[in-house]
Design an enzyme around this catalytic site. Structure first.
Site, mmCIF file in Angstrom:
data_model
loop_
_atom_site.group_PDB
_atom_site.id
_atom_site.type_symbol
_atom_site.label_atom_id
_atom_site.label_comp_id
_atom_site.label_asym_id
_atom_site.label_seq_id
_atom_site.Cartn_x
_atom_site.Cartn_y
_atom_site.Cartn_z
ATOM 1 N N CYS A 119 0.800 -1.226 0.000
ATOM 2 C CA CYS A 119 0.000 0.000 0.000
ATOM 3 C C CYS A 119 0.833 1.276 0.000
ATOM 4 O O CYS A 119 0.304 2.361 -0.246
ATOM 5 C CB CYS A 119 -0.945 -0.001 1.199
ATOM 6 S SG CYS A 119 -1.995 -1.473 1.283
ATOM 7 N N HIS A 259 -3.698 6.961 1.722
ATOM 8 C CA HIS A 259 -3.993 5.547 1.509
ATOM 9 C C HIS A 259 -5.345 5.211 2.115
ATOM 10 O O HIS A 259 -5.645 5.579 3.254
ATOM 11 C CB HIS A 259 -2.903 4.693 2.145
ATOM 12 C CG HIS A 259 -3.276 3.254 2.276
ATOM 13 N ND1 HIS A 259 -3.783 2.526 1.224
ATOM 14 C CD2 HIS A 259 -3.226 2.389 3.341
ATOM 15 C CE1 HIS A 259 -4.026 1.297 1.625
ATOM 16 N NE2 HIS A 259 -3.703 1.191 2.903
ATOM 17 N N ASN A 289 -10.151 -1.126 0.038
ATOM 18 C CA ASN A 289 -8.703 -0.913 0.082
ATOM 19 C C ASN A 289 -8.113 -1.486 -1.203
ATOM 20 O O ASN A 289 -8.065 -2.704 -1.390
ATOM 21 C CB ASN A 289 -8.125 -1.617 1.309
ATOM 22 C CG ASN A 289 -6.615 -1.440 1.435
ATOM 23 O OD1 ASN A 289 -5.941 -1.015 0.508
ATOM 24 N ND2 ASN A 289 -6.077 -1.798 2.593
#
Length: 341
Positions: A119, A259, A289
């Site tokens: 990520c 993020h 996500n």
């Protein structure tokens, strides 16, 4: 607190490519021991996108790259640096970066593949691209992030399955004249096995005395409480460090591209950093996500809403497995163009 003192570099365009299939919390609960209400209450995520089995991560990545190039009015042959990030490629080898270069007609030998920054890849990818563009004669970089998060999570594991979605994002970065561009940054790391995925070799081996227990499945393992603690500890501090190195304050920043671990976490980190909610876009509520792609979904939203214009201050920040974390602070020399979805 590093301050960028080299030739300025900044994003020129940003694009997303999304699978058509929308997966709701209700659909996930057919195989999970939970409820749609519990998922949304805990994460703020209502739905996400999944690739179909016959669709590939490479196809999605190429689509996002083509959109970003068109939005920036840049030909593929003009790309001097190609940085690609993917934790869930169709193939471990050959290189996804080389695959994208071949399909788009990018001839540069300067291809970097990030496979384990997860990520945090957008932050490290932009930093790497900006660093490589310091070479004389190089002007333009393309960052491409793509993920099939749905392929790496156990359909019966509510700890991981509820979070991840599939997507691709791309951004064109250019050298810029004058003082604007990347002003400051902060990068850091701390070892943790709280997020891990075993290789096929490891799955079939017993390693006596190993500090990390070998999982019995090929799926992602995640200790959610550790991830939450690290994100809430590391990201607000990194944001403050990058702003201090750039010599600016939170109130001066037009937008924060964070993020998107979960919708609730994005909002919490925005509050901890002292940013007004309207300057911290949330995309996890409808995309989940998307790992390496997720800061690009935030950047796309900022650009689409007119919060990434010439002279605006922009911050991009993320934390990923490892843990790796960091943030970048840009003053934009020109508008960032959001390609149409």
């Amino acid at each position: 607190m590093p301050k960028w003192a080299l030739t300025p570099v900044s994003p020129r365009s940003v694009a997303l490519a999304l699978p058509e299939r929308v997966v709701t919390n209700e659909e996930l609960c057919a195989t999970l021991d939970t409820t749609p209400e519990w998922i949304e209450e805990r994460t703020g995520i209502r739905e996400r996108r999944f690739l179909e089995p016959h669709e590939t991560v490479a196809d999605l990545a190429v689509e996002a790259a083509e959109k970003a190039l068109a939005a920036a009015d840049v030909q593929a042959a003009a790309i001097d640096v190609l940085v690609v990030a993917c934790t869930s490629p169709d193939w471990v080898m050959p290189s996804l970066g080389v695959t994208i270069a071949a399909r788009l007609g990018i001839a540069t030998p300067r291809i970097v593949d990030f496979t384990q920054h997860a990520c945090a890849s957008t932050v490290y990818g932009m930093y790497t691209a900006a660093s490589l563009l310091q070479e004389p004669g190089l002007e333009t970089a393309l960052l491409v992030c793509a993920e099939r998060g749905s392929g790496g999570t156990d359909p019966q594991d509510r700890v991981t399955r509820i979070f991840f979605g599939d997507a691709a994002g791309a951004a064109v970065l250019r050298k810029s004249e004058g003082p604007d561009g990347l002003l400051g940054y902060d990068l850091g790391n701390t070892y943790s096995d709280a997020v891990r995925m075993a290789t096929p070799w490891r799955l079939n081996q017993e390693v006596p005395g190993s500090p990390t227990e070998t999982p019995r499945t090929p799926y992602l393992h995640m200790d959610g409480s550790v991830v939450l603690r690290e994100a809430m500890t590391r990201l607000p501090k990194s944001l403050n460090e990058s702003l201090a190195s750039a010599g600016v304050t939170v109130d001066e920043v037009s937008g924060f591209a964070l993020h998107q671990a979960s919708a609730k976490l994005v909002r919490q980190i925005g509050r901890m950093a002292g940013a007004d909610p309207e300057r911290v876009p949330v995309t996890a509520d409808t995309l989940g996500n998307t790992a390496s792609v997720s800061p690009l979904t935030s950047l796309w939203r900022l650009a689409h809403e007119g919060r990434a214009r010439r002279a605006d201050l922009l911050v991009i920040a993320a934390i990923g497995a490892g843990f790796l974390f960091g943030s970048l602070c840009f003053r934009l020399p020109e508008d960032v163009i959001a390609a149409e979805l």
